[in-house]
Scaffold this motif. Structure first.
Motif, PDB file in Angstrom:
ATOM      1  N   GLY A 211       0.425  -1.550  -0.394  1.00 22.56           N
ATOM      2  CA  GLY A 211      -0.356   0.127   0.045  1.00 22.56           C
ATOM      3  C   GLY A 211       1.135   1.064  -0.026  1.00 22.56           C
ATOM      4  N   LYS A 214       2.593   1.553  -3.484  1.00 25.13           N
ATOM      5  CA  LYS A 214       1.429   2.141  -4.371  1.00 25.13           C
ATOM      6  C   LYS A 214       1.350   3.535  -4.788  1.00 25.13           C
ATOM      7  CE  LYS A 214      -3.924   1.632  -5.528  1.00 25.13           C
ATOM      8  NZ  LYS A 214      -3.761   1.514  -6.865  1.00 25.13           N
ATOM      9  N   ARG A 215       1.045   4.219  -3.270  1.00 21.70           N
ATOM     10  CA  ARG A 215       0.706   5.595  -2.985  1.00 21.70           C
ATOM     11  C   ARG A 215       2.359   6.497  -3.266  1.00 21.70           C
ATOM     12  NH1 ARG A 215      -1.927   9.429  -0.311  1.00 21.70           N
ATOM     13  NH2 ARG A 215      -0.314  11.129   0.442  1.00 21.70           N
ATOM     14  N   ASN A 280       1.531   1.598 -11.550  1.00 19.38           N
ATOM     15  CA  ASN A 280       1.322   2.532 -10.754  1.00 19.38           C
ATOM     16  C   ASN A 280       2.385   3.965 -11.031  1.00 19.38           C
ATOM     17  OD1 ASN A 280      -0.964   2.422  -8.669  1.00 19.38           O
ATOM     18  ND2 ASN A 280      -0.001   0.145  -8.393  1.00 19.38           N
ATOM     19  N   ARG A 313      -4.266  -8.993  -8.868  1.00 13.60           N
ATOM     20  CA  ARG A 313      -4.891  -7.783  -8.234  1.00 13.60           C
ATOM     21  C   ARG A 313      -3.923  -7.828  -6.938  1.00 13.60           C
ATOM     22  NH1 ARG A 313      -8.823  -4.988 -11.374  1.00 13.60           N
ATOM     23  NH2 ARG A 313      -9.195  -4.617  -9.126  1.00 13.60           N
ATOM     24  N   TYR A 314      -3.871  -7.088  -6.636  1.00 12.79           N
ATOM     25  CA  TYR A 314      -3.590  -6.719  -4.691  1.00 12.79           C
ATOM     26  C   TYR A 314      -4.780  -5.581  -4.174  1.00 12.79           C
ATOM     27  CZ  TYR A 314       1.144  -7.940  -6.512  1.00 12.79           C
ATOM     28  OH  TYR A 314       1.920  -8.485  -7.186  1.00 12.79           O
ATOM     29  N   PHE A 315      -5.033  -5.897  -3.156  1.00 13.70           N
ATOM     30  CA  PHE A 315      -5.798  -5.780  -2.376  1.00 13.70           C
ATOM     31  C   PHE A 315      -4.806  -4.076  -1.002  1.00 13.70           C
ATOM     32  CE2 PHE A 315      -7.597  -9.319  -2.747  1.00 13.70           C
ATOM     33  CZ  PHE A 315      -8.844  -9.145  -3.709  1.00 13.70           C
ATOM     34  N   THR A 316      -4.254  -3.422  -1.705  1.00 11.20           N
ATOM     35  CA  THR A 316      -4.067  -2.541  -1.001  1.00 11.20           C
ATOM     36  C   THR A 316      -4.384  -1.444  -1.317  1.00 11.20           C
ATOM     37  OG1 THR A 316      -2.476  -1.954  -2.904  1.00 11.20           O
ATOM     38  CG2 THR A 316      -1.443  -3.709  -2.147  1.00 11.20           C
ATOM     39  N   TYR A 317      -5.142  -1.303  -1.338  1.00  6.00           N
ATOM     40  CA  TYR A 317      -6.793   0.530  -1.481  1.00  6.00           C
ATOM     41  C   TYR A 317      -5.938   0.825  -0.271  1.00  6.00           C
ATOM     42  CZ  TYR A 317      -7.225  -0.065  -6.555  1.00  6.00           C
ATOM     43  OH  TYR A 317      -6.705  -0.678  -8.211  1.00  6.00           O
ATOM     44  N   ILE A 318      -6.909  -0.014   0.538  1.00  6.16           N
ATOM     45  CA  ILE A 318      -6.210  -0.219   2.134  1.00  6.16           C
ATOM     46  C   ILE A 318      -5.152   0.972   2.941  1.00  6.16           C
ATOM     47  CG2 ILE A 318      -7.665  -0.459   4.933  1.00  6.16           C
ATOM     48  CD1 ILE A 318      -9.485  -2.507   3.420  1.00  6.16           C
ATOM     49  N   SER A 320      -3.030   1.701   1.210  1.00  5.73           N
ATOM     50  CA  SER A 320      -2.644   3.341   0.701  1.00  5.73           C
ATOM     51  C   SER A 320      -3.133   4.373   1.656  1.00  5.73           C
ATOM     52  CB  SER A 320      -2.948   2.638  -0.596  1.00  5.73           C
ATOM     53  OG  SER A 320      -2.376   4.303  -1.651  1.00  5.73           O
ATOM     54  N   VAL A 321      -4.625   4.208   1.374  1.00 11.17           N
ATOM     55  CA  VAL A 321      -5.086   5.326   1.544  1.00 11.17           C
ATOM     56  C   VAL A 321      -4.844   5.376   4.033  1.00 11.17           C
ATOM     57  CG1 VAL A 321      -7.360   5.797   2.890  1.00 11.17           C
ATOM     58  CG2 VAL A 321      -6.772   5.026   0.658  1.00 11.17           C
TER      59      VAL A 321
END
Length: 370
Positions: A211, A214-215, A280, A313-318, A320-321
């Motif tokens: 995450g 990604k950011r 990204n 896919r990676y569940f990295t949005y949380i 990253s936020v």
């Protein structure tokens, strides 16, 4: 992805043994070179072999410990002399180095104070240090001098890259250039050909780290375009590298901070990290380090031969936020307790609105590089 590999402590005679593998994988070597290393026979032999195998060796120019290592406001005289001596040597001896890399961070003495504040949980002294360290006139003079040093290297035919902490990148996002003055580290307003940001995993989980990268990949792309790069790591258990004990003592980290030296120990995890950076927007990543690979159980080739299956896919949005919210809180604390300098923000922050499009001269250099 184009990959660069930092190398800080290994003797040049040992680094030479990795050149063939680096050439086969097309990995650039970002090699620590100090003032005392100019003309070193082992270094020259290493560089000649690198030329034979087509390895791009970039000179990571660091001052000695006693001269505070990094390129910042506190080391300008020594860095300027070093840069001149280095350029003269490369030109005189026909050394095939095209890139100079500067590490822009607070000096070890400042780092030692920061470690003490953290260790003692003395937030008030930390804030006071950042507040008292602001000096806009000195900061502007330093920007001029640092750009002059970089400009002279450009005139000598070098490309110049800079690397700094990811908090500088967060500062851009939250409109805080003054932070660079508080740290004595001008960075985003310098005329770099490539810009990288240290985003190390330390004790974060793999998901949280994905995450984070990604950011910062998105931010580096937003503000620096094709010039943006991330520095990732650490690779291997860096507690096994003896020089790190000296480094820990120098920064006052003591034993409780040695856990930060436990790095990524699985090549598949590294492949995931590199993959998500590419997805990204970035086309280059620098990995720290060859030293860590040397003490790991895997070969250099094994660290870089793994691919991630297409479409994964990676569940990295949380995650990253979450990283963004944490840094938003830190920026708010800085703004309230330390405070930004309007003149600094107006002069150097205005470029943020232009998303750091390079000036015409830099554009021509980048065109030539392609």
């Amino acid at each position: 992805m184009k990959i660069g590999l930092w190398c800080e402590f290994l003797p040049y005679s040992e680094v030479k043994n990795y050149i063939e593998a680096l050439g086969k994988r097309d990995i650039a070597l970002i090699l620590h070179i100090g003032p005392a290393d100019i003309g070193d026979p082992d270094l020259v032999s290493l560089l000649r072999k690198a030329e034979e195998h087509g390895v791009d060796v970039r000179a990571w120019c660091l001052l000695p410990y006693e001269e505070d290592l990094y390129f910042c406001e506190d080391t300008l005289d020594n860095t300027e002399n070093f840069a001149k001596d280095f350029a003269d040597w490369v030109k005189r001896d026909g050394i095939g180095i095209k890139w100079v890399v500067f590490d822009c961070e607070p000096t070890p003495s400042t780092g030692r104070e920061f470690f003490k504040y953290v260790r003692d949980k003395d937030i008030a002294s930390f804030i006071r240090h950042l507040k008292n360290n602001k000096d806009e006139r000195r900061f502007k003079r330093s920007v001029y001098r640092m750009n002059r040093i970089i400009g002279r290297l450009h005139k000598e035919g070098f490309f110049v890259a800079g690397t700094s902490n990811r908090m500088i990148l967060e500062g851009l996002y939250f409109g805080n250039i003054t932070l660079q003055d508080s740290l004595n580290v001008p960075f985003t307003m310098l005329d770099w050909d490539e810009v990288s940001f240290l985003v190390y995993r330390y004790k974060a989980s793999q998901v949280d780290y994905l995450g984070m990268v990604k950011r910062y990949a998105l931010l580096a792309k937003k503000y620096f375009g094709d010039k943006g790069v991330l520095d990732i790591g650490l690779i291997g258990d860096n507690r096994k590298i003896p020089e790190n004990e000296k480094r820990m003592d120098l920064f006052g980290g003591e034993k409780k901070f040695t856990d930060l030296l436990i790095g990524i120990d699985n090549p598949l995890e590294l492949a995931e990290i590199v993959d998500i950076i590419g997805k990204n927007g970035l086309s280059r990543v620098n990995v720290y380090s060859l030293d860590g690979i040397g003490v790991s159980e895997y070969s250099l080739t094994a660290w870089f031969e793994n691919d991630i299956s297409p479409g994964k896919r990676y569940f990295t949005y949380i995650a990253s936020v979450k990283a963004g919210l944490i840094n938003a809180s830190l920026q708010l604390i800085y703004n309230v307790l330390v405070g930004k300098q309007e003149s600094t923000e107006e002069e150097f922050g205005a470029r943020r609105k232009k998303e750091y499009n390079p000036p015409g001269k830099s554009e021509s250099r980048l065109q030539y590089r392609r």
